[in-house]
Design a protein around this motif. Structure first.
Motif, mmCIF file in Angstrom:
data_model
loop_
_atom_site.group_PDB
_atom_site.id
_atom_site.type_symbol
_atom_site.label_atom_id
_atom_site.label_comp_id
_atom_site.label_asym_id
_atom_site.label_seq_id
_atom_site.Cartn_x
_atom_site.Cartn_y
_atom_site.Cartn_z
ATOM 1 N N ALA A 1 0.836 -1.203 0.000
ATOM 2 C CA ALA A 1 0.000 0.000 0.000
ATOM 3 C C ALA A 1 0.871 1.253 0.000
ATOM 4 O O ALA A 1 0.603 2.212 -0.736
ATOM 5 C CB ALA A 1 -0.934 -0.010 1.208
ATOM 6 N N VAL A 2 1.921 1.247 0.786
ATOM 7 C CA VAL A 2 2.840 2.389 0.820
ATOM 8 C C VAL A 2 3.529 2.550 -0.537
ATOM 9 O O VAL A 2 3.650 3.670 -1.049
ATOM 10 C CB VAL A 2 3.873 2.230 1.960
ATOM 11 C CG1 VAL A 2 4.970 3.268 1.859
ATOM 12 C CG2 VAL A 2 3.180 2.313 3.308
ATOM 13 N N ALA A 3 3.948 1.452 -1.138
ATOM 14 C CA ALA A 3 4.591 1.527 -2.458
ATOM 15 C C ALA A 3 3.614 2.076 -3.503
ATOM 16 O O ALA A 3 4.000 2.868 -4.370
ATOM 17 C CB ALA A 3 5.099 0.155 -2.883
ATOM 18 N N GLY A 4 2.350 1.688 -3.420
ATOM 19 C CA GLY A 4 1.353 2.212 -4.343
ATOM 20 C C GLY A 4 1.123 3.695 -4.150
ATOM 21 O O GLY A 4 1.023 4.455 -5.127
ATOM 22 N N LEU A 5 1.052 4.130 -2.901
ATOM 23 C CA LEU A 5 0.878 5.556 -2.626
ATOM 24 C C LEU A 5 2.078 6.372 -3.101
ATOM 25 O O LEU A 5 1.916 7.462 -3.665
ATOM 26 C CB LEU A 5 0.654 5.779 -1.134
ATOM 27 C CG LEU A 5 -0.718 5.396 -0.596
ATOM 28 C CD1 LEU A 5 -0.744 5.490 0.925
ATOM 29 C CD2 LEU A 5 -1.789 6.285 -1.202
ATOM 30 N N VAL A 6 3.264 5.853 -2.884
ATOM 31 C CA VAL A 6 4.474 6.554 -3.326
ATOM 32 C C VAL A 6 4.500 6.638 -4.855
ATOM 33 O O VAL A 6 4.881 7.670 -5.420
ATOM 34 C CB VAL A 6 5.737 5.854 -2.775
ATOM 35 C CG1 VAL A 6 6.993 6.355 -3.453
ATOM 36 C CG2 VAL A 6 5.830 6.052 -1.280
#
Length: 92
Positions: free
Chosen positions: A17-22
């Motif tokens: 999820a963090v990688a997608g947001l970044v």
């Protein structure tokens, strides 16, 4: 000393999820100078990764995420974390 209880499937999906947001943030930053094919690809990748992680969060037990500290879990979490950190460093 108390043992720390880790929810491995949620850790797995949180890293994605963090990688997608970044990735979405990077698409916005790249898109500020003009919309290109790279911007569109980043948007699609960010939405797909974030959407997959959101589905995994809804039902982590049935999502297929590792439930114990396996090599797959370690590699996936480390890769997503390194990608996120280096991408954020490149944006700043």
């Amino acid at each position: 000393m108390a043992d720390i209880e880790v929810d491995y499937p949620r850790l797995y999906w949180l890293s994605f999820a963090v990688a997608g947001l970044v990735t979405l943030l990077r698409a916005v930053v790249v898109g500020l100078s003009g919309v290109t094919l790279q911007t569109l690809v980043l948007l699609v990748v960010g939405v797909v990764v974030l959407g997959t992680a959101a589905r995994g969060f809804r039902d982590p037990a049935a999502s297929g995420a590792p439930t114990e500290p396996t090599p797959l879990l370690v590699v996936a979490v480390l890769a997503a974390t390194v990608y996120s950190l280096f991408t954020l460093a490149a944006i700043v």
